[in-house]
Design an enzyme around this catalytic site. Structure first.
Site, PDB file in Angstrom:
ATOM      1  N   TYR A 143      15.287 -40.137   8.254  1.00  0.00           N
ATOM      2  CA  TYR A 143      15.178 -38.893   7.495  1.00  0.00           C
ATOM      3  C   TYR A 143      16.042 -38.905   6.234  1.00  0.00           C
ATOM      4  O   TYR A 143      15.894 -38.038   5.376  1.00  0.00           O
ATOM      5  CB  TYR A 143      15.556 -37.685   8.366  1.00  0.00           C
ATOM      6  CG  TYR A 143      14.574 -37.398   9.485  1.00  0.00           C
ATOM      7  CD1 TYR A 143      13.593 -38.324   9.833  1.00  0.00           C
ATOM      8  CD2 TYR A 143      14.622 -36.215  10.196  1.00  0.00           C
ATOM      9  CE1 TYR A 143      12.701 -38.072  10.859  1.00  0.00           C
ATOM     10  CE2 TYR A 143      13.732 -35.959  11.224  1.00  0.00           C
ATOM     11  CZ  TYR A 143      12.772 -36.898  11.550  1.00  0.00           C
ATOM     12  OH  TYR A 143      11.887 -36.640  12.559  1.00  0.00           O
ATOM     13  N   LYS A 194      15.099 -48.626  19.982  1.00  0.00           N
ATOM     14  CA  LYS A 194      14.002 -49.585  20.143  1.00  0.00           C
ATOM     15  C   LYS A 194      14.532 -50.954  19.704  1.00  0.00           C
ATOM     16  O   LYS A 194      14.069 -51.537  18.716  1.00  0.00           O
ATOM     17  CB  LYS A 194      12.795 -49.174  19.290  1.00  0.00           C
ATOM     18  CG  LYS A 194      11.973 -48.032  19.882  1.00  0.00           C
ATOM     19  CD  LYS A 194      11.055 -48.461  21.026  1.00  0.00           C
ATOM     20  CE  LYS A 194       9.890 -49.282  20.522  1.00  0.00           C
ATOM     21  NZ  LYS A 194       9.025 -49.710  21.667  1.00  0.00           N
ATOM     22  N   ASP A 227      10.523 -45.351  23.875  1.00  0.00           N
ATOM     23  CA  ASP A 227       9.202 -45.050  24.461  1.00  0.00           C
ATOM     24  C   ASP A 227       9.335 -44.838  25.968  1.00  0.00           C
ATOM     25  O   ASP A 227       8.768 -43.908  26.539  1.00  0.00           O
ATOM     26  CB  ASP A 227       8.173 -46.144  24.123  1.00  0.00           C
ATOM     27  CG  ASP A 227       8.656 -47.559  24.391  1.00  0.00           C
ATOM     28  OD1 ASP A 227       9.862 -47.751  24.675  1.00  0.00           O
ATOM     29  OD2 ASP A 227       7.818 -48.485  24.324  1.00  0.00           O
ATOM     30  N   ASP A 251      14.520 -36.195  17.372  1.00  0.00           N
ATOM     31  CA  ASP A 251      13.601 -35.110  17.008  1.00  0.00           C
ATOM     32  C   ASP A 251      12.445 -35.056  18.009  1.00  0.00           C
ATOM     33  O   ASP A 251      12.109 -33.992  18.545  1.00  0.00           O
ATOM     34  CB  ASP A 251      13.084 -35.371  15.583  1.00  0.00           C
ATOM     35  CG  ASP A 251      12.350 -34.180  14.991  1.00  0.00           C
ATOM     36  OD1 ASP A 251      12.420 -33.087  15.571  1.00  0.00           O
ATOM     37  OD2 ASP A 251      11.699 -34.361  13.948  1.00  0.00           O
ATOM     38  N   ASP A 255      11.893 -32.279  21.512  1.00  0.00           N
ATOM     39  CA  ASP A 255      10.712 -31.423  21.707  1.00  0.00           C
ATOM     40  C   ASP A 255      10.127 -31.662  23.091  1.00  0.00           C
ATOM     41  O   ASP A 255       9.688 -30.738  23.778  1.00  0.00           O
ATOM     42  CB  ASP A 255       9.634 -31.727  20.653  1.00  0.00           C
ATOM     43  CG  ASP A 255       9.747 -30.835  19.420  1.00  0.00           C
ATOM     44  OD1 ASP A 255      10.889 -30.460  19.085  1.00  0.00           O
ATOM     45  OD2 ASP A 255       8.715 -30.519  18.808  1.00  0.00           O
TER      46      ASP A 255
HETATM   47  C1  IPM Z   1      14.005 -29.988  14.116  1.00  0.00           C
HETATM   48  C2  IPM Z   1      12.864 -29.771  13.166  1.00  0.00           C
HETATM   49  C3  IPM Z   1      13.266 -30.245  11.788  1.00  0.00           C
HETATM   50  C4  IPM Z   1      13.491 -31.734  11.861  1.00  0.00           C
HETATM   51  C5  IPM Z   1      12.308 -29.884  10.661  1.00  0.00           C
HETATM   52  C6  IPM Z   1      12.043 -28.397  10.592  1.00  0.00           C
HETATM   53  C7  IPM Z   1      12.796 -30.396   9.328  1.00  0.00           C
HETATM   54  O1  IPM Z   1      11.722 -30.413  13.641  1.00  0.00           O
HETATM   55  O2  IPM Z   1      15.098 -29.464  13.858  1.00  0.00           O
HETATM   56  O3  IPM Z   1      13.800 -30.661  15.125  1.00  0.00           O
HETATM   57  O4  IPM Z   1      12.560 -32.516  11.698  1.00  0.00           O
HETATM   58  O5  IPM Z   1      14.620 -32.133  12.102  1.00  0.00           O
HETATM   59 MG    MG Z   2      11.917 -31.167  15.612  1.00  0.00          MG
END
Ligand code: IPM
Ligand code: MG
Length: 371
Positions: A143, A194, A227, A251, A255
């Site tokens: 990023y 990885k 993975d 990230d 999720d």
């Molecule tokens: C997170 C979000 C952010 C990221 C976005 C909104 C930039 O997905 O905080 O996980 O990718 O870090």
């Molecule tokens: Mg995110």
């Protein structure tokens, strides 16, 4: 009430606005009933800042954030900003805050509340009692690392690229945070990369191993490919205590972990920098993991609990107010135990309410507990 605790509030876009308004009610409650006051300033970020000022993060907003003791963040983004230039997109405001404040350690706890065991898509025995911590490196990797960009090629086509680079220092500092967290938890860290295909992953594994030998032999360190980790998170998540991983994998995996808890609407996070040499406090920003959810924004549908739990993390990590943090977390658990649910965690025989209703349920629970 006068206070030397400077908190900057950045609601942002979409449901960020309404869950932050709800959070301010919890803050007001603490001021009234616990004499816990904050010196609060508020500003725009993301799409809201773009609409007002033509930039997702003004310099003065960043300066205020840096000067505050903690930043409480909502969410940014929305489809109306999809066609903006990359540098003007709402997400750039958030990423610039993380980078400029050097908030390299992103703590994303995934805790399953007893009342929500049924809200997960996984079987109850897999998720009940789950309490894991995903530690995501937040200032490096794909990023941020250079080179990155979109270049025109001689044949008229284009090439887009990012760099997943990590240096020894970046790996060591996140590794130390992982070991410290594990010491306060169950003493085990899973380092995720990885290294079978990526050079940054090879270095990540080598440096974590060295750091462990030098500073962390009191904890158990194991390594896992990213993975496989994604699979293990849904197969048998209770095998984990602390997972430490890079920006991109963190990230994705956070999720994934969110769904173990029933909803993305339940996951808080803390983003911490190095401790200030004078105050000992880390630079810090607290935000729910969910995004701005533009499809449900402004309709009293958003789940405010991840925002409240992020605020509880602020009380705990920035201000050492463990008792008040416990109170907020217990009140969230009470509200859920009473059968109140926002749509994202709705279950049979429960009562569906909105943002305002859930906020009131938490405030009522705080009232009851304060009696
Ligand atoms: C997170 C979000 C952010 C990221 C976005 C909104 C930039 O997905 O905080 O996980 O990718 O870090
Ligand atoms: Mg995110």
């Amino acid at each position: 009430m006068a206070s030397n605790r400077k908190v900057m509030v950045l609601p942002g876009d979409g449901i960020g606005v309404e869950v932050m308004a709800a959070n301010l009610k919890v803050i007001d409650w603490l001021a009234k009933h616990k004499s816990l006051a904050f010196d609060i300033s508020e500003d725009k970020v993301g799409g809201a800042a773009y609409d007002a000022y033509g930039t997702p993060l003004r310099d003065e907003t960043l300066a205020d954030a840096v000067a505050s003791d903690a930043v409480l963040f909502g969410a940014v983004g929305g489809p109306q900003y999809d066609d903006l230039d990359f540098s003007l997109k709402p997400e750039r405001g958030l990423l610039a805050l993380r980078k400029e404040m050097d908030l390299f350690a992103n703590l994303r706890p995934a805790i399953v509340f007893d009342a929500l065991v049924g809200a997960s898509t996984l079987k109850p025995e897999i998720v009940s009692g789950l309490n894991i911590m995903i530690l995501r490196e937040l200032c490096g990797g794909s990023y941020f690392a250079e080179p990155r960009g979109i270049d025109a090629l001689a044949d008229g086509t284009r090439k887009g690229y990012d760099t997943n680079a990590y240096s020894t220092g970046e790996i060591q500092r996140i590794g130390r945070v992982a070991f410290d967290l594990a010491r306060k938890r169950n003493g085990s860290v899973t380092s995720v990369e990885k290294s079978n295909v990526m050079h940054s992953g090879i270095l990540w594994r080598e440096e974590m191993t060295k750091l462990h030998q030098a500073e962390g032999t009191d904890i158990t360190l194991s390594h896992m490919y990213a993975d496989n980790c994604a699979m293990q998170l849904v197969r048998y998540p209770k095998q984990f205590d602390v997972i430490v991983t890079d920006n991109l994998f963190g990230d994705l995996l956070s999720d994934c972990a969110a769904m173990l808890t029933g909803s993305l609407g339940m996951l808080p996070s803390a983003s911490l920098g190095a401790p200030d040499p004078e105050t000992g406090l880390p630079k810090a920003m607290y935000e729910p993991v969910h995004g701005s959810a533009p499809d449900i924004a402004g309709q009293d549908l958003a789940n405010p609990l991840a925002q409240f739990l992020s605020f509880a993390m602020m009380l705990r990590y920035s201000f050492g107010q463990a008792e008040e943090a416990d109170l907020v977390e217990a009140a969230v658990a009470d509200a859920l135990a009473s059968g109140k649910r926002t749509g994202d965690i709705m279950a049979p025989d429960c009562e569906q309410i909105g943002t305002a209703g859930m906020t009131q349920a938490v405030l009522d629970a705080m009232d009851r507990r304060a009696r």
